[in-house]
Design a protein around this motif. Structure first.
Motif, short mmCIF file in Angstrom:
data_model
loop_
_atom_site.label_atom_id
_atom_site.label_comp_id
_atom_site.label_asym_id
_atom_site.label_seq_id
_atom_site.Cartn_x
_atom_site.Cartn_y
_atom_site.Cartn_z
N GLY A 215 19.16 -24.13 -115.27
CA GLY A 215 19.13 -24.76 -116.59
C GLY A 215 19.76 -23.90 -117.65
O GLY A 215 20.51 -24.37 -118.50
N VAL A 216 19.44 -22.58 -117.62
CA VAL A 216 20.02 -21.67 -118.61
C VAL A 216 21.54 -21.65 -118.47
O VAL A 216 22.28 -21.74 -119.47
CB VAL A 216 19.45 -20.25 -118.42
N PRO B 23 15.46 -23.10 -110.55
CA PRO B 23 15.83 -24.22 -111.43
C PRO B 23 15.96 -23.80 -112.89
O PRO B 23 16.85 -24.29 -113.59
CB PRO B 23 14.68 -25.22 -111.25
N THR B 24 15.08 -22.89 -113.34
CA THR B 24 15.17 -22.45 -114.73
C THR B 24 16.50 -21.75 -114.99
O THR B 24 17.17 -22.00 -115.99
CB THR B 24 14.00 -21.51 -115.08
N LEU C 143 22.89 -24.83 -119.89
CA LEU C 143 22.81 -24.86 -121.35
C LEU C 143 23.93 -24.02 -121.96
O LEU C 143 24.63 -24.46 -122.88
CB LEU C 143 21.44 -24.34 -121.81
N VAL C 144 24.08 -22.79 -121.45
CA VAL C 144 25.11 -21.90 -121.99
C VAL C 144 26.50 -22.50 -121.74
O VAL C 144 27.37 -22.46 -122.61
CB VAL C 144 24.99 -20.50 -121.35
N ALA D 11 17.98 -13.95 -120.32
CA ALA D 11 17.09 -15.01 -119.82
C ALA D 11 16.51 -14.60 -118.46
O ALA D 11 15.30 -14.77 -118.22
CB ALA D 11 17.86 -16.32 -119.71
N LEU E 110 27.05 -25.34 -124.19
CA LEU E 110 27.24 -24.82 -125.54
C LEU E 110 28.64 -24.26 -125.73
O LEU E 110 29.34 -24.60 -126.67
CB LEU E 110 26.22 -23.71 -125.82
#
Lengths: 351, 312
Positions: free
Chosen positions: B18-19, B14-15, B22-23, B288, B26
């Motif tokens: 998320g990264v 999941p992390t 997010l990227v 990440a 952005l």
């Protein structure tokens, strides 16, 4: 420090002073802390005066010669300037040979001279020295530094405010509600902290562009994680405390319990985190502006001053570097020491 | 151990998602239309249309997201927008110089900081201790930029002890000729904060009962400090070093810029300045992932530093 409301209402006896009053009294006893506070207040005063246009509003005026020396070095540089003046006057004598018969432009000189006489030329008085020296265009470094404090302090304070607000709000939600909300926010926290901080800032800078407002946004949106972590732990701890349970028993709503009861009791954590962030953001702004990712070139900041100073040092013009570096170092030291003192003053264990 | 690792790796999914999200948000949504950046100063509508089709940004957003996810898992971010190099090549070629600087720096800094902090903690409360604390506070308040500018000028230009800047193809030349000044600078600057932190870790340990017991049974001060205090303070120190490890790969981008070291950090700055989105995206996502793996590694190492720590 946890139950000031209960302590204050203790039966039989004057109400005992609250946490903030005690902390404030303790802080005033610490001479170093008072000195630091005065320094910070002085910086803020200068910044406000500069923002209001009372001082340094004419920082762009070219008042001195190029790289005017600081006034305290005057004796050394006087001599050199005299030498330079001598060389120019000798050259002028040499140029005075009459060339009018072979010069094709000679017939027009008179006409030009008449034309130029019509134009008012205001010869600018450029001084050889300035209080703390001048830059490449002869601008006063003292005024530049004062003007630069505006950017640094504004960015530091505003970005720290945003980051603290986001961190406190999310931390309160995660700690108070737990469960799904906590899971979701923990996930968000993990996402933000899994990207190295420098890289996160640069990635935001790549898409958001330049400008003061942009930097404030970037730093604010990326810097909340530390505050979140601590505030979540505080809320987890406090939500089971008796004063919160008592509030719940008499029918106080969730929002009032979160922000009316728990927040005041954890506000010392917020304050310390806020001032730590101010220091970190002032440092980061300087680096971003230096890299050209911060404020635009026409805005002066300590970062852009250091960018100019890099090349000046090789020429032996060290004053811009020294002044901008020192202005920043003094402010950062004062805030750091004040933060330490505040932490001690607010520490319930030392009471 | 196997079950623990499997569970931790599963938790990373999941992390990582998320990264990636997010990227993606952005760079594909906030970042504006890359075709306008790529088409140059005089955009031609047909050309912009063409670029948009090539990059896939004329597709709906879920197709774009799918393209991005594929890029992450196939290690194929295409070519850099500005140099037309393969992004994977760019990253691999920049990794070496960064590590050449950062590995010696990390080793030297940790060793020095731990040793000095132990010594300062040993003489706690003395004049030496207080002087060290004041000096480090002041040292920490001066901008990294000022240190780099002054040191480069002093040792590189004025005294000429080291080359002002430069880099070669040869690892050994780099290590003995070009790396020393940036490494020393990096160590010098990061020493003050680490020293203060490690000192506080040691002081925490010194206050514990087991230290008093060790002294009471007649152990030498040296043995108490090295055998008991150091060993116990290792856990927080390990955490701190572990947190800093991933940024090792971004390197100190300022050092790389000033000393023209062709590393990852300088590449990131250049990419940001040139709006070279594929390079930044790739570096962000992979770092990440690396950060998550390093965190896992540190957690496993805890167990070896302190057998009382159970991996659950």
């Amino acid at each position: 420090m946890s139950e000031p409301a209960v302590i204050a209402g203790a039966p039989g006896g004057a109400p005992s002073p609250g946490l903030w009053r005690i902390a404030w009294r303790r802080l005033l006893q610490d001479r170093l802390a008072v000195a630091c506070m005065l320094v910070v207040v002085a910086y803020c005063g200068v910044m406000l005066a500069s923002a209001a246009g009372l001082v340094a509003s004419d920082w762009e005026r070219e008042v001195g010669v190029t790289y005017a020396a600081p006034a305290f070095l005057i004796s050394l540089h006087d001599v050199r300037d005299e030498e330079a003046g001598g060389a120019i006057s000798r050259r002028a004598e040499f140029d005075a040979v009459d060339l009018s018969d072979i010069d094709p432009l000679a017939p027009r000189y008179d006409e030009w001279r008449r034309q130029t006489a019509d134009v008012d030329v205001e010869s600018v008085e450029r001084s050889l020295t300035l209080p703390l020296g001048g830059d490449q265009w002869g601008r006063d470094i003292l005024r530049k530094t004062v003007k630069g404090s505006e950017v640094s302090l504004t960015v530091g304070l505003a970005a720290a405010l945003i980051a603290t607000l986001i961190g406190t709000l999310l931390g309160a939600l995660a700690g108070y509600w737990g469960g799904r909300v906590n899971d979701l926010l923990e996930w968000l926290y993990n996402v933000f902290t899994s990207i190295p901080y420098v890289l996160l800032i640069l990635a935001f800078a790549a898409v958001l562009g330049r400008g003061m407002l942009t930097i404030i946004l970037i730093l604010g949106l990326t810097g909340w994680t530390g505050v979140y972590r601590l505030m979540r732990a505080e809320y987890l701890k406090h939500r089971e405390r008796e004063y919160v349970l008592a509030a719940r028993a008499i029918g106080v709503g969730h929002l009032t319990r979160m922000f009316g009861h728990i927040l005041p009791n954890t506000s010392h954590v917020v304050l310390v985190q806020f001032s730590l962030l101010v220091v970190a953001f002032i440092k980061t702004e300087v680096i971003l502006s230096f890299l050209g990712l911060g404020v635009p070139v026409e805005v002066v900041s300590w970062g852009t001053m250091l960018a100019e100073a890099q090349n000046e040092l090789v020429m032996g013009k060290w004053w811009q570097l020294a002044v901008a570096g020192a202005a920043m170092a003094v402010l950062v030291t004062a805030i750091s020491l004040l933060t330490d003192a505040m932490r001690d003053a607010l520490d319930p264990k030392l009471r | 151990m196997g079950a623990y690792l499997a569970r931790r790796l599963w938790q990373m999914v999941p992390t990582l998602a998320g990264v990636i999200a997010l990227v993606f948000v952005l760079f594909n949504w906030v970042g504006g239309d890359p075709a306008l950046i790529l088409a140059g100063k005089v955009p031609d509508p047909a050309q912009i249309e063409n670029i948009r089709r090539q990059l896939g940004i004329d597709q709906p957003w879920w197709v774009q997201l799918w393209i991005f996810v594929q890029q992450v898992f196939t290690f194929d971010f295409g070519r850099s927008w500005s140099t037309n190099q393969l992004v994977s090549d760019v990253i691999l070629s920049r990794l070496g110089p960064t590590l050449t600087i950062m590995v010696p720096m990390l080793l030297l800094e940790t060793l020095l900081a731990v040793t000095l902090a132990l010594l300062v903690a040993w003489v706690r409360g003395s004049l030496t201790d207080r002087v060290v604390m004041v000096v480090t506070t002041v040292a920490m308040s001066i901008s990294f930029l000022v240190y780099i500018i002054v040191f480069q000028w002093l040792f590189g230009y004025r005294l000429a002890w080291f080359p002002v800047q430069g880099w070669s193809e040869d690892l050994w030349t780099n290590l003995v000729k070009f790396a020393p000044l940036p490494v020393l600078l990096g160590v010098f600057v990061s020493l003050a904060p680490s020293l203060r932190l490690y000192r506080s870790f040691f002081l925490d340990e010194i206050g514990h009962d087991y230290v008093r017991t060790a002294r009471a049974k007649g152990l030498s001060e040296r043995r108490v400090m090295l055998r008991h205090v150091l060993r116990n303070a290792l856990i927080p120190i390990l955490t701190y070093v572990g947190i800093g490890l991933p940024s090792l790969f971004v390197g100190s981008f300022l050092l790389e810029m000033f000393f023209s070291i062709p590393g990852l950090g300088r590449e990131v700055i250049d990419s940001v300045n040139r709006s070279d989105f594929p390079v930044i995206k790739a570096i962000t996502v992979y770092l990440a992932v690396l950060t998550m793996l390093v965190n896992l590694l540190v957690d496993v190492l805890y167990h070896y530093a302190d057998p009382r720590v159970k991996l659950r």
